[in-house]
Enzyme design. Structure first.
Site, PDB file in Angstrom:
ATOM      1  N   SER A 217     -20.043  70.544  83.949  1.00  0.00           N
ATOM      2  CA  SER A 217     -19.188  69.368  83.766  1.00  0.00           C
ATOM      3  C   SER A 217     -17.795  69.710  84.275  1.00  0.00           C
ATOM      4  CB  SER A 217     -19.115  69.009  82.272  1.00  0.00           C
ATOM      5  OG  SER A 217     -18.105  68.046  82.018  1.00  0.00           O
TER       6      SER A 217
ATOM      7  N   TYR B 162     -18.820  71.033  73.376  1.00  0.00           N
ATOM      8  CA  TYR B 162     -19.315  70.586  74.674  1.00  0.00           C
ATOM      9  C   TYR B 162     -18.587  71.325  75.792  1.00  0.00           C
ATOM     10  CZ  TYR B 162     -20.577  67.501  78.531  1.00  0.00           C
ATOM     11  OH  TYR B 162     -21.038  67.000  79.738  1.00  0.00           O
TER      12      TYR B 162
END
Length: 254
Positions: A139, A152
């Site tokens: 990401s 995350y």
């Protein structure tokens, strides 16, 4: 990874980026197997796309991964691409003593242990194929943190470094390692993201990703233009400003 002629397994492909990427890769002339926990969603996907295959898998479960890997390899021995798409994202507040630990542990299990276990289950088979690829999914938040999603961010940073290291270890084999680095994309990963003005439209993201794979099949990092702001803040020398922009802070973090 060449854009066509592959047999591809994508666990975590029953919705969002995973599903749209599966459909786009199938349209490019690949045999695609999608994986997910919910058999009803898998059945819907196959009913709408009869040429796509489906396998039930829960990437939080080592036993489920082992069983699914055996099934995929047995039924699709030409398998040469694994895309570790499964992931979750939750808001957490670590300033409070309660409420974040269970979510953090679940995030690590899904986002980090899941890909590790998947790669472990398929790596021996992939090395028997003359041209194979492991595509991890990190990401932009692996490089610029979003304040409300610490676990995350951390798991995606770990996926980035795992990808870098596996590439070194597998350099003498037939297996390439590429890392897909999405920005915020209009999906249901977290509530409100689909409607967010900051999220990249899903169809635009998929089109750009497919174009990048097609034009540069040996790319180590697959980066749409929108993610480069997050990816290269430190290299540009404006990391603090990038973090502030992402989190709507001033450059001093206030």
């Amino acid at each position: 990874m060449h854009i066509s002629g592959n047999t591809i397994f994508i666990p975590g492909a029953t919705s969002g980026i995973g599903l749209e990427l599966a459909l786009a890769l199938h349209a490019k002339g690949n045999e695609v197997i999608v994986g997910g926990r919910r058999t009803d969603l898998l059945a819907q996907i196959v009913a709408a796309n009869p040429a796509i295959h489906a396998v039930q898998i829960d990437t939080t479960s080592p036993d489920s991964i082992s069983q699914a890997a055996h099934k995929v390899i047995t039924e699709h021995p030409e398998l040469n691409v694994l895309i570790t798409m499964s992931g979750i994202m939750h808001f957490e507040d670590w300033s409070k003593p309660e409420g974040f630990l269970a979510t953090a542990e679940a995030t690590v299990t899904t986002n980090l242990l899941g890909p590790i276990r998947l790669i472990a289950a398929f790596i021996e088979h992939l090395q028997t194929r003359p041209d194979a690829t492991i595509m991890t999914v990190s990401s932009g938040l692996a490089f610029t943190p979003l304040q409300v999603t610490p676990s995350y961010n951390a798991t995606k940073a770990a996926i980035h470094m795992l990808s870098e290291t596996l590439r070194l270890q597998l350099a003498g084999t037939t297996v390439k390692v590429s890392e897909l680095q999405p920005p915020s994309v209009a999906t249901d990963l977290v509530p409100g993201q689909r409607e967010s003005e900051f999220a990249m439209p899903l169809d635009e993201f998929i089109t750009e990703v497919i174009g990048l794979i097609e034009t540069n099949p040996d790319a180590r990092e697959i980066q749409v233009e929108r993610v480069k702001f997050l990816r290269y803040g430190e290299a540009r020398g404006d990391y603090d400003e990038t973090v502030a922009a992402v989190n709507h802070l001033d450059p001093h973090g206030k």
